[in-house]
Design an enzyme around this catalytic site. Structure first.
Site, short mmCIF file in Angstrom:
data_model
loop_
_atom_site.label_atom_id
_atom_site.label_comp_id
_atom_site.label_asym_id
_atom_site.label_seq_id
_atom_site.Cartn_x
_atom_site.Cartn_y
_atom_site.Cartn_z
N ASP A 22 36.38 33.50 53.54
CA ASP A 22 35.02 33.00 53.31
C ASP A 22 34.14 34.06 52.68
O ASP A 22 34.20 35.23 53.06
CB ASP A 22 34.39 32.54 54.63
CG ASP A 22 35.07 31.30 55.20
OD1 ASP A 22 35.51 30.47 54.39
OD2 ASP A 22 35.17 31.19 56.42
N GLU A 42 33.87 17.99 55.68
CA GLU A 42 34.65 19.09 56.28
C GLU A 42 33.73 19.83 57.24
O GLU A 42 32.65 20.28 56.83
CB GLU A 42 35.06 20.10 55.21
CG GLU A 42 36.11 19.70 54.24
CD GLU A 42 36.36 20.85 53.24
OE1 GLU A 42 36.00 22.02 53.53
OE2 GLU A 42 36.89 20.57 52.17
#
Length: 269
Positions: free
Chosen positions: A59, A48
Protein backbone atom coordinates in the site's frame (compact mmCIF):
# COMPACT_ATOMS: atom_id res chain seq x y z
CA UNK A 1 -23.42 -12.65 -4.03
CA UNK A 2 -20.38 -13.15 -6.26
CA UNK A 3 -18.78 -10.05 -7.74
CA UNK A 4 -19.14 -11.75 -11.14
CA UNK A 5 -22.85 -10.81 -11.13
CA UNK A 6 -21.93 -7.10 -11.03
CA UNK A 7 -19.47 -7.57 -13.90
CA UNK A 8 -22.12 -9.43 -15.91
CA UNK A 9 -24.62 -6.63 -15.32
CA UNK A 10 -22.06 -4.00 -16.40
CA UNK A 11 -21.19 -6.07 -19.48
CA UNK A 12 -24.88 -6.23 -20.39
CA UNK A 13 -24.92 -2.41 -20.20
CA UNK A 14 -21.86 -2.35 -22.48
CA UNK A 15 -19.61 -0.72 -19.89
CA UNK A 16 -16.97 -1.52 -17.29
CA UNK A 17 -17.79 -2.04 -13.61
CA UNK A 18 -16.61 0.47 -11.01
CA UNK A 19 -14.91 -1.16 -8.01
CA UNK A 20 -14.39 1.09 -4.99
CA UNK A 21 -12.13 0.55 -1.97
CA UNK A 22 -11.97 1.95 1.57
CA UNK A 23 -10.41 0.48 4.72
CA UNK A 24 -12.87 -0.64 7.41
CA UNK A 25 -12.83 1.58 10.49
CA UNK A 26 -11.64 4.71 8.69
CA UNK A 27 -12.32 7.35 9.89
CA UNK A 28 -14.15 5.08 12.39
CA UNK A 29 -16.37 2.01 12.04
CA UNK A 30 -19.68 3.86 11.63
CA UNK A 31 -18.01 6.49 9.43
CA UNK A 32 -16.63 3.82 7.11
CA UNK A 33 -20.08 2.22 6.80
CA UNK A 34 -21.64 5.61 5.97
CA UNK A 35 -18.90 6.40 3.43
CA UNK A 36 -19.12 3.02 1.69
CA UNK A 37 -22.92 3.29 1.45
CA UNK A 38 -22.50 6.69 -0.24
CA UNK A 39 -20.11 5.08 -2.75
CA UNK A 40 -22.72 2.38 -3.48
CA UNK A 41 -25.51 4.93 -3.93
CA UNK A 42 -23.34 7.11 -6.20
CA UNK A 43 -22.40 4.31 -8.59
CA UNK A 44 -19.91 1.71 -7.30
CA UNK A 45 -20.83 -1.73 -8.64
CA UNK A 46 -18.49 -3.70 -6.36
CA UNK A 47 -17.03 -2.73 -2.98
CA UNK A 48 -13.64 -3.72 -1.58
CA UNK A 49 -13.26 -3.31 2.18
CA UNK A 50 -9.69 -3.15 3.41
CA UNK A 51 -8.73 -5.03 6.55
CA UNK A 52 -6.32 -2.63 8.32
CA UNK A 53 -2.93 -4.26 8.82
CA UNK A 54 0.23 -3.12 10.59
CA UNK A 55 2.64 -4.07 7.78
CA UNK A 56 0.96 -3.09 4.49
CA UNK A 57 3.91 -3.69 2.17
CA UNK A 58 1.98 -3.08 -1.07
CA UNK A 59 0.00 0.00 0.00
CA UNK A 60 1.08 3.53 -0.76
CA UNK A 61 1.20 6.33 1.86
CA UNK A 62 -2.47 7.38 1.45
CA UNK A 63 -3.93 3.96 2.27
CA UNK A 64 -1.27 3.36 4.94
CA UNK A 65 -2.29 6.58 6.72
CA UNK A 66 -5.97 5.60 6.74
CA UNK A 67 -5.30 2.02 7.84
CA UNK A 68 -3.06 3.27 10.65
CA UNK A 69 -5.84 5.59 11.87
CA UNK A 70 -8.18 2.60 12.00
CA UNK A 71 -5.62 0.48 13.87
CA UNK A 72 -4.92 3.30 16.33
CA UNK A 73 -8.65 3.43 17.04
CA UNK A 74 -8.59 -0.28 17.89
CA UNK A 75 -10.33 -1.71 14.82
CA UNK A 76 -10.37 -5.51 14.85
CA UNK A 77 -11.29 -8.21 12.34
CA UNK A 78 -14.74 -8.50 13.94
CA UNK A 79 -15.28 -4.78 13.16
CA UNK A 80 -14.28 -5.41 9.54
CA UNK A 81 -16.92 -8.16 9.32
CA UNK A 82 -19.52 -5.78 10.79
CA UNK A 83 -18.72 -3.27 8.02
CA UNK A 84 -18.99 -6.06 5.42
CA UNK A 85 -22.41 -7.04 6.76
CA UNK A 86 -23.71 -3.46 6.62
CA UNK A 87 -22.47 -2.86 3.06
CA UNK A 88 -23.43 -6.29 1.69
CA UNK A 89 -26.98 -5.63 2.96
CA UNK A 90 -27.28 -3.01 0.16
CA UNK A 91 -27.16 -5.88 -2.36
CA UNK A 92 -23.77 -4.78 -3.71
CA UNK A 93 -21.10 -7.52 -3.92
CA UNK A 94 -18.70 -6.78 -1.06
CA UNK A 95 -15.21 -8.27 -0.84
CA UNK A 96 -12.51 -7.99 1.79
CA UNK A 97 -9.05 -7.00 0.60
CA UNK A 98 -6.53 -8.32 3.06
CA UNK A 99 -2.98 -9.42 3.60
CA UNK A 100 -2.85 -13.08 4.51
CA UNK A 101 -1.43 -12.88 8.03
CA UNK A 102 -4.61 -11.54 9.75
CA UNK A 103 -6.72 -14.30 8.13
CA UNK A 104 -4.29 -16.97 9.27
CA UNK A 105 -4.29 -15.52 12.78
CA UNK A 106 -8.11 -15.43 12.87
CA UNK A 107 -8.29 -18.98 11.48
CA UNK A 108 -8.89 -19.64 7.78
CA UNK A 109 -12.00 -21.81 8.24
CA UNK A 110 -13.44 -19.44 10.84
CA UNK A 111 -12.75 -16.40 8.66
CA UNK A 112 -14.40 -17.99 5.61
CA UNK A 113 -17.44 -19.01 7.67
CA UNK A 114 -17.81 -15.58 9.31
CA UNK A 115 -17.30 -13.75 6.01
CA UNK A 116 -19.97 -15.89 4.33
CA UNK A 117 -22.43 -15.38 7.18
CA UNK A 118 -21.84 -11.60 6.99
CA UNK A 119 -22.89 -11.74 3.33
CA UNK A 120 -19.37 -11.09 2.01
CA UNK A 121 -18.64 -12.09 -1.58
CA UNK A 122 -15.06 -13.23 -1.00
CA UNK A 123 -11.46 -12.12 -0.60
CA UNK A 124 -8.85 -10.23 -2.59
CA UNK A 125 -5.45 -11.47 -1.38
CA UNK A 126 -2.57 -9.31 -2.68
CA UNK A 127 0.22 -11.25 -0.97
CA UNK A 128 -1.19 -14.78 -1.38
CA UNK A 129 -0.70 -16.68 -4.63
CA UNK A 130 -2.83 -19.68 -5.65
CA UNK A 131 0.03 -22.16 -5.30
CA UNK A 132 0.36 -21.22 -1.61
CA UNK A 133 -3.38 -21.02 -0.94
CA UNK A 134 -4.75 -24.59 -0.69
CA UNK A 135 -6.38 -23.96 2.70
CA UNK A 136 -8.08 -20.76 1.54
CA UNK A 137 -9.15 -22.27 -1.79
CA UNK A 138 -10.78 -25.22 -0.01
CA UNK A 139 -12.56 -22.98 2.53
CA UNK A 140 -13.73 -20.59 -0.22
CA UNK A 141 -14.91 -23.37 -2.54
CA UNK A 142 -16.95 -24.90 0.25
CA UNK A 143 -18.88 -21.62 0.60
CA UNK A 144 -18.81 -20.32 -3.02
CA UNK A 145 -16.73 -17.32 -1.97
CA UNK A 146 -14.85 -15.29 -4.58
CA UNK A 147 -11.09 -15.91 -4.76
CA UNK A 148 -9.46 -12.86 -6.33
CA UNK A 149 -5.74 -13.22 -6.96
CA UNK A 150 -3.40 -10.67 -8.56
CA UNK A 151 -1.41 -10.59 -11.78
CA UNK A 152 1.24 -7.98 -12.60
CA UNK A 153 3.23 -6.84 -15.65
CA UNK A 154 6.11 -9.02 -14.37
CA UNK A 155 3.94 -12.20 -14.30
CA UNK A 156 4.91 -14.85 -16.84
CA UNK A 157 2.21 -16.22 -19.18
CA UNK A 158 2.35 -19.52 -17.23
CA UNK A 159 1.84 -17.66 -13.97
CA UNK A 160 -1.09 -15.69 -15.39
CA UNK A 161 -2.72 -18.92 -16.64
CA UNK A 162 -2.29 -20.56 -13.21
CA UNK A 163 -3.70 -17.48 -11.47
CA UNK A 164 -6.77 -17.01 -13.69
CA UNK A 165 -7.59 -20.72 -13.36
CA UNK A 166 -7.70 -20.32 -9.57
CA UNK A 167 -9.79 -17.12 -9.50
CA UNK A 168 -13.52 -16.82 -8.99
CA UNK A 169 -15.35 -13.47 -9.29
CA UNK A 170 -12.63 -11.64 -11.20
CA UNK A 171 -8.85 -11.39 -11.52
CA UNK A 172 -7.07 -8.26 -10.27
CA UNK A 173 -4.55 -6.86 -12.76
CA UNK A 174 -2.26 -4.51 -10.91
CA UNK A 175 -0.74 -2.48 -13.70
CA UNK A 176 1.62 -0.41 -11.56
CA UNK A 177 4.93 -1.85 -10.44
CA UNK A 178 5.42 -0.71 -6.85
CA UNK A 179 3.01 0.48 -4.18
CA UNK A 180 -0.55 1.69 -4.70
CA UNK A 181 -1.54 5.33 -5.06
CA UNK A 182 -3.38 7.82 -7.26
CA UNK A 183 -1.35 8.87 -10.27
CA UNK A 184 -1.45 11.78 -12.72
CA UNK A 185 -1.44 9.52 -15.79
CA UNK A 186 -2.40 5.92 -16.48
CA UNK A 187 0.24 3.31 -17.16
CA UNK A 188 1.19 2.01 -20.60
CA UNK A 189 1.68 -1.41 -18.95
CA UNK A 190 -2.04 -1.92 -18.32
CA UNK A 191 -3.32 -2.59 -21.84
CA UNK A 192 -0.81 -5.35 -22.68
CA UNK A 193 -1.29 -6.95 -19.24
CA UNK A 194 -5.07 -7.07 -19.72
CA UNK A 195 -4.64 -8.57 -23.20
CA UNK A 196 -2.32 -11.29 -21.84
CA UNK A 197 -4.67 -11.97 -18.92
CA UNK A 198 -7.74 -12.22 -21.16
CA UNK A 199 -5.88 -14.60 -23.49
CA UNK A 200 -4.95 -16.84 -20.54
CA UNK A 201 -8.43 -16.67 -19.03
CA UNK A 202 -10.01 -17.68 -22.37
CA UNK A 203 -8.22 -21.03 -21.92
CA UNK A 204 -8.27 -21.53 -18.16
CA UNK A 205 -11.32 -19.55 -16.95
CA UNK A 206 -13.62 -18.51 -19.84
CA UNK A 207 -15.55 -15.33 -19.10
CA UNK A 208 -13.48 -14.37 -16.05
CA UNK A 209 -13.60 -10.56 -15.76
CA UNK A 210 -10.36 -8.60 -15.52
CA UNK A 211 -10.33 -5.63 -13.14
CA UNK A 212 -7.51 -3.08 -13.33
CA UNK A 213 -6.03 -1.23 -10.37
CA UNK A 214 -3.87 1.61 -11.58
CA UNK A 215 -4.04 4.69 -9.38
CA UNK A 216 -7.15 6.07 -11.13
CA UNK A 217 -8.34 9.33 -9.61
CA UNK A 218 -10.92 10.80 -12.01
CA UNK A 219 -13.57 9.96 -14.59
CA UNK A 220 -11.33 10.65 -17.60
CA UNK A 221 -8.74 8.11 -16.39
CA UNK A 222 -11.55 5.64 -15.57
CA UNK A 223 -12.86 5.99 -19.15
CA UNK A 224 -9.38 5.28 -20.52
CA UNK A 225 -9.14 1.96 -18.65
CA UNK A 226 -12.80 1.05 -19.21
CA UNK A 227 -12.01 0.96 -22.94
CA UNK A 228 -10.12 -2.34 -22.48
CA UNK A 229 -10.80 -3.67 -18.95
CA UNK A 230 -13.95 -5.23 -17.45
CA UNK A 231 -13.56 -3.31 -14.21
CA UNK A 232 -11.86 -0.14 -12.99
CA UNK A 233 -10.59 -0.42 -9.41
CA UNK A 234 -10.20 2.80 -7.39
CA UNK A 235 -8.77 3.00 -3.88
CA UNK A 236 -6.36 5.79 -3.00
CA UNK A 237 -8.52 8.53 -4.57
CA UNK A 238 -11.45 7.59 -2.31
CA UNK A 239 -9.22 7.39 0.75
CA UNK A 240 -7.58 10.74 -0.05
CA UNK A 241 -11.02 12.37 -0.37
CA UNK A 242 -11.91 11.32 3.19
CA UNK A 243 -8.46 12.27 4.53
CA UNK A 244 -9.05 15.76 3.09
CA UNK A 245 -12.08 16.20 5.41
CA UNK A 246 -10.76 15.26 8.86
CA UNK A 247 -13.39 15.27 11.58
CA UNK A 248 -16.24 16.04 9.17
CA UNK A 249 -17.74 12.80 7.88
CA UNK A 250 -20.70 14.61 6.30
CA UNK A 251 -18.46 16.82 4.15
CA UNK A 252 -16.26 13.81 3.42
CA UNK A 253 -19.25 11.79 2.26
CA UNK A 254 -20.48 14.61 0.02
CA UNK A 255 -17.05 14.78 -1.62
CA UNK A 256 -16.97 10.98 -1.92
CA UNK A 257 -20.36 11.01 -3.63
CA UNK A 258 -19.17 13.59 -6.16
CA UNK A 259 -15.97 11.64 -6.89
CA UNK A 260 -17.92 8.39 -7.29
CA UNK A 261 -20.36 10.01 -9.72
CA UNK A 262 -17.44 11.32 -11.79
CA UNK A 263 -15.80 7.87 -11.88
CA UNK A 264 -19.14 6.13 -12.60
CA UNK A 265 -19.63 8.52 -15.52
CA UNK A 266 -16.15 7.59 -16.74
CA UNK A 267 -16.76 3.84 -16.86
CA UNK A 268 -19.99 4.52 -18.76
CA UNK A 269 -18.56 6.91 -21.34
Amino acid sequence: MSSSTAFEKARADDRAALVGYLPAGFPDVDGSIAALKVMVEAGCDVIEIGLPYSDPVMDGPTIQTAAQQALDAGVRTTDVLRVVEAVAATGTPTLVMTYWNPVERYGVERFAADLASAGGAGLITPDLTPDFAPEWIAAADERDLDKVFLVAPSSTDERIAMTTAACRGFVYATAVMGVTGARASTSELAGPLVARTKAAAAQSAPGLPVGVGLGVSNGAQAAEIAAYADGVIVGSAFVRTLLDHPGDIEAGCRALGALTEDLAGGVRS
